[in-house]
Design an enzyme around this catalytic site. Structure first.
Site, PDB file in Angstrom:
ATOM      1  N   GLY A  16       0.802  -1.191  -0.040  1.00 24.36           N
ATOM      2  CA  GLY A  16      -0.076   0.111   0.019  1.00 24.36           C
ATOM      3  C   GLY A  16       0.796   1.320  -0.003  1.00 24.36           C
ATOM      4  O   GLY A  16       2.033   1.466   0.660  1.00 24.36           O
ATOM      5  N   GLY A  85       1.858  -9.442  -6.754  1.00 19.35           N
ATOM      6  CA  GLY A  85       3.209  -9.594  -7.292  1.00 19.35           C
ATOM      7  C   GLY A  85       4.488  -9.934  -6.602  1.00 19.35           C
ATOM      8  O   GLY A  85       5.284  -9.445  -6.765  1.00 19.35           O
ATOM      9  N   GLY A 127       4.895  -6.965   4.606  1.00 16.95           N
ATOM     10  CA  GLY A 127       4.939  -7.897   3.332  1.00 16.95           C
ATOM     11  C   GLY A 127       6.289  -7.691   2.523  1.00 16.95           C
ATOM     12  O   GLY A 127       6.943  -8.439   2.060  1.00 16.95           O
ATOM     13  N   ASP A 150       0.287   2.217   8.863  1.00 14.74           N
ATOM     14  CA  ASP A 150      -0.189   1.259  10.298  1.00 14.74           C
ATOM     15  C   ASP A 150       0.796   1.216  11.204  1.00 14.74           C
ATOM     16  O   ASP A 150       0.403   0.791  12.223  1.00 14.74           O
ATOM     17  CB  ASP A 150      -0.526  -0.270   9.544  1.00 14.74           C
ATOM     18  CG  ASP A 150      -1.325  -0.371   8.464  1.00 14.74           C
ATOM     19  OD1 ASP A 150      -1.064  -1.337   7.605  1.00 14.74           O
ATOM     20  OD2 ASP A 150      -2.217   0.636   8.238  1.00 14.74           O
ATOM     21  N   ARG A 185     -26.061  13.163  17.563  1.00 13.76           N
ATOM     22  CA  ARG A 185     -25.919  11.930  17.187  1.00 13.76           C
ATOM     23  C   ARG A 185     -24.769  11.213  17.601  1.00 13.76           C
ATOM     24  O   ARG A 185     -23.951  11.574  18.296  1.00 13.76           O
ATOM     25  CB  ARG A 185     -25.576  12.106  15.604  1.00 13.76           C
ATOM     26  CG  ARG A 185     -26.995  12.120  14.908  1.00 13.76           C
ATOM     27  CD  ARG A 185     -26.547  12.403  13.444  1.00 13.76           C
ATOM     28  NE  ARG A 185     -27.713  12.403  12.498  1.00 13.76           N
ATOM     29  CZ  ARG A 185     -27.997  13.211  11.394  1.00 13.76           C
ATOM     30  NH1 ARG A 185     -26.740  13.550  10.731  1.00 13.76           N
ATOM     31  NH2 ARG A 185     -28.934  12.910  10.594  1.00 13.76           N
ATOM     32  N   ARG A 194      -5.015  -2.035   9.633  1.00 19.29           N
ATOM     33  CA  ARG A 194      -4.779  -3.740   9.372  1.00 19.29           C
ATOM     34  C   ARG A 194      -5.143  -4.405  10.869  1.00 19.29           C
ATOM     35  O   ARG A 194      -6.062  -3.987  11.487  1.00 19.29           O
ATOM     36  CB  ARG A 194      -3.747  -4.154   8.738  1.00 19.29           C
ATOM     37  CG  ARG A 194      -3.907  -3.990   7.219  1.00 19.29           C
ATOM     38  CD  ARG A 194      -2.803  -4.981   6.357  1.00 19.29           C
ATOM     39  NE  ARG A 194      -1.734  -4.628   6.681  1.00 19.29           N
ATOM     40  CZ  ARG A 194      -0.396  -5.582   6.440  1.00 19.29           C
ATOM     41  NH1 ARG A 194      -0.985  -6.686   5.742  1.00 19.29           N
ATOM     42  NH2 ARG A 194       0.359  -5.395   6.679  1.00 19.29           N
ATOM     43  N   HIS A 293      -9.192   4.993   2.312  1.00 21.41           N
ATOM     44  CA  HIS A 293      -7.849   5.293   1.612  1.00 21.41           C
ATOM     45  C   HIS A 293      -7.573   6.679   1.626  1.00 21.41           C
ATOM     46  O   HIS A 293      -6.551   7.208   1.212  1.00 21.41           O
ATOM     47  CB  HIS A 293      -8.057   4.748   0.103  1.00 21.41           C
ATOM     48  CG  HIS A 293      -7.795   3.295  -0.009  1.00 21.41           C
ATOM     49  ND1 HIS A 293      -8.886   2.781   0.241  1.00 21.41           N
ATOM     50  CD2 HIS A 293      -6.845   2.376  -0.390  1.00 21.41           C
ATOM     51  CE1 HIS A 293      -8.516   1.170   0.127  1.00 21.41           C
ATOM     52  NE2 HIS A 293      -7.401   1.333  -0.235  1.00 21.41           N
ATOM     53  N   LEU A 294      -8.541   7.670   2.272  1.00 22.69           N
ATOM     54  CA  LEU A 294      -8.272   9.055   2.592  1.00 22.69           C
ATOM     55  C   LEU A 294      -6.863   9.287   3.439  1.00 22.69           C
ATOM     56  O   LEU A 294      -6.418  10.053   3.455  1.00 22.69           O
ATOM     57  CB  LEU A 294      -9.213   9.839   3.076  1.00 22.69           C
ATOM     58  CG  LEU A 294     -10.564  10.096   2.226  1.00 22.69           C
ATOM     59  CD1 LEU A 294     -11.749  10.384   3.231  1.00 22.69           C
ATOM     60  CD2 LEU A 294     -10.300  10.987   1.208  1.00 22.69           C
TER      61      LEU A 294
HETATM   62  O1  F6P Z   1      -1.351  -1.500   4.796  1.00 21.61           O
HETATM   63  C1  F6P Z   1      -1.736  -0.280   4.477  1.00 21.61           C
HETATM   64  C2  F6P Z   1      -3.242  -0.314   4.449  1.00 21.61           C
HETATM   65  O2  F6P Z   1      -3.725   0.824   3.930  1.00 21.61           O
HETATM   66  C3  F6P Z   1      -4.082  -1.051   5.490  1.00 21.61           C
HETATM   67  O3  F6P Z   1      -4.345  -0.077   6.413  1.00 21.61           O
HETATM   68  C4  F6P Z   1      -5.206  -1.451   4.829  1.00 21.61           C
HETATM   69  O4  F6P Z   1      -5.687  -2.722   5.638  1.00 21.61           O
HETATM   70  C5  F6P Z   1      -4.758  -2.155   3.535  1.00 21.61           C
HETATM   71  O5  F6P Z   1      -3.499  -1.531   3.380  1.00 21.61           O
HETATM   72  C6  F6P Z   1      -5.531  -1.616   2.323  1.00 21.61           C
HETATM   73  O6  F6P Z   1      -5.147  -2.410   1.005  1.00 21.61           O
HETATM   74  P1  F6P Z   1      -5.975  -1.992  -0.160  1.00 21.61           P
HETATM   75  O7  F6P Z   1      -5.205  -0.657  -0.724  1.00 21.61           O
HETATM   76  O8  F6P Z   1      -5.141  -3.246  -0.985  1.00 21.61           O
HETATM   77  O9  F6P Z   1      -7.334  -1.951  -0.315  1.00 21.61           O
END
Ligand code: F6P
Length: 369
Positions: A16, A85, A127, A150, A185, A194, A293-294
């Site tokens: 990521g 990959g 990884g 993370d 609310r 993760r 993803h923000l």
């Molecule tokens: O490891 C970074 C991370 O953004 C994690 O926080 C999240 O679980 C994962 O990658 C999301 O992966 P992808 O971009 O493949 O959805």
């Protein structure tokens, strides 16, 4: 050529993306050029070397001062990345259309030699650095740079990308306070991370959340509902619950999105589950916000830029000093080299007796336990 003579190095980014990748690339390239070395970037992890035909530029790009000009503040990576990959388990489609995994690592190491590359700077998370370690054990000169929002990598005080993710998540939580209070609310905010709770813990604490749920402390939602009830009784008719995507209820597991061969499993969905349960338990009008993803995009913070630049320059110094199979690591105030094998042996999770967790408890914030 003497054993540690270096003329040409390669850089790649894997897994990521995270804010700061480009700053690492810039610092590594400028430092390497200062050593009189050539630098090339591998497209998309190792794909540029394993699938060169897929790239108009042949999968390798020459990196010079011009190609790294003005990129320190840019999010993403100029090289591209992938969390597919893995050269040790490379996904290949077989005749019947199904997919299997093959080990292309020996082929890859030969390709490094064929392309005249003496060493690799591998920028990645657990990884990618485990792959780098395996390639180092097979003889490739590799130095790893710890990257992940993370913050779940061992042997470094922090990874770059974490500060940017936490800073943006905190800003989002601040914003949610005003709308939650306006509508009385309950807001549930799901953040990445993760299987570790670093982002949720730090952004939840800095953002004055009322409950923070992390994977390291399996939660009991009745405890969270009680905390919300206490706020209601105290006249506070809104609450903010920050949830790590890997958080799981006591005695059960976290929701996983099954994916393809050769791709990491994906997390997500726990925020909505928790919101539905808490709405039923408290009767509160509830909304869920998934930051997703923000937290990966955008410009790195000053702290991440400086850490990334230090890591990039240190990675070149490590190669020059003949250190391979190692990772640059922040050990304040210094940057040191640690064995990749050590850094990737296990995930760094939040110590439940840490000062930060105790502070959350001292402030009366629920951890769902
Ligand atoms: O490891 C970074 C991370 O953004 C994690 O926080 C999240 O679980 C994962 O990658 C999301 O992966 P992808 O971009 O493949 O959805």
């Amino acid at each position: 050529m003497a054993d540690n003579e270096i003329h040409r190095i390669a850089i790649n980014t894997g897994g990521g993306d995270a804010p700061g990748l480009n700053a690492v690339i810039r610092a590594a390239v400028i430092t390497a050029l200062g050593e009189g070395w050539e630098c090339v970037g591998i497209r998309d992890g190792y794909n540029g070397l394993l699938e060169p035909d897929q790239y108009p530029d042949g999968g390798l790009i020459e990196l010079d001062r011009t190609s790294v000009r003005g990129i320190t503040h840019l999010g993403g990576t100029i090289l591209g990345t992938t969390n597919r990959g893995n050269p040790l388990a490379y996904p290949v489609e077989v005749a019947d259309g199904s997919w299997s995994e093959v080990d292309r690592s020996d082929e890859l190491i030969q390709t490094f030699a064929d392309r005249g590359i003496d060493a690799l700077i591998a920028i990645g998370g657990d990884g990618s650095l485990a792959i780098a370690n395996a390639l180092a054990e097979k003889g490739l000169k590799v130095v790893g740079v710890p990257k992940t929002i993370d913050n779940d990598l061992e042997e470094t005080a922090v990874t770059f990308g974490f500060d940017s993710a936490v800073t943006f998540a905190t800003e989002c939580i601040d914003r949610l306070h005003t709308t939650a209070e306006a509508h009385d609310r309950l807001m549930v905010v799901e953040v990445m991370g993760r299987y570790a709770g670093w982002i949720a813990l730090h952004a939840g604490l800095a953002g004055s959340a009322d409950a923070i749920l992390i994977p390291e402390i399996p939660y009991d939602l009745t405890k969270v509902a009680e905390a919300i009830g206490r706020r209601e009784a105290a006249g506070r008719h809104f609450s903010i619950v920050v949830v790590a995507e890997g958080a799981n209820p006591a005695g059960s597991s976290v929701p996983i999105i099954k994916d393809k061969v050769g791709q990491a499993e994906r997390l997500g969905g726990v925020g909505h589950q928790i919101a539905a349960s808490l709405a039923a338990m408290t009767g509160k009008e509830t909304r869920t916000v998934v930051l997703g993803h923000l937290l990966r995009g955008g410009s790195p913070t000053t702290r991440d830029r400086i850490l990334s630049l230090r890591f990039g320059a240190a990675a070149v110094r490590a190669i020059k000093e003949g250190c391979t199979g190692c990772m640059v690591s922040l050990d304040p105030p210094d940057v040191r080299y640690v064995p990749l094998a050590l850094a990737t042996r296990r995930m760094k999770t939040v110590p439940v007796d840490s000062d930060t967790v105790r502070t959350v408890r001292d402030l009366g914030v629920s951890l769902g336990d």
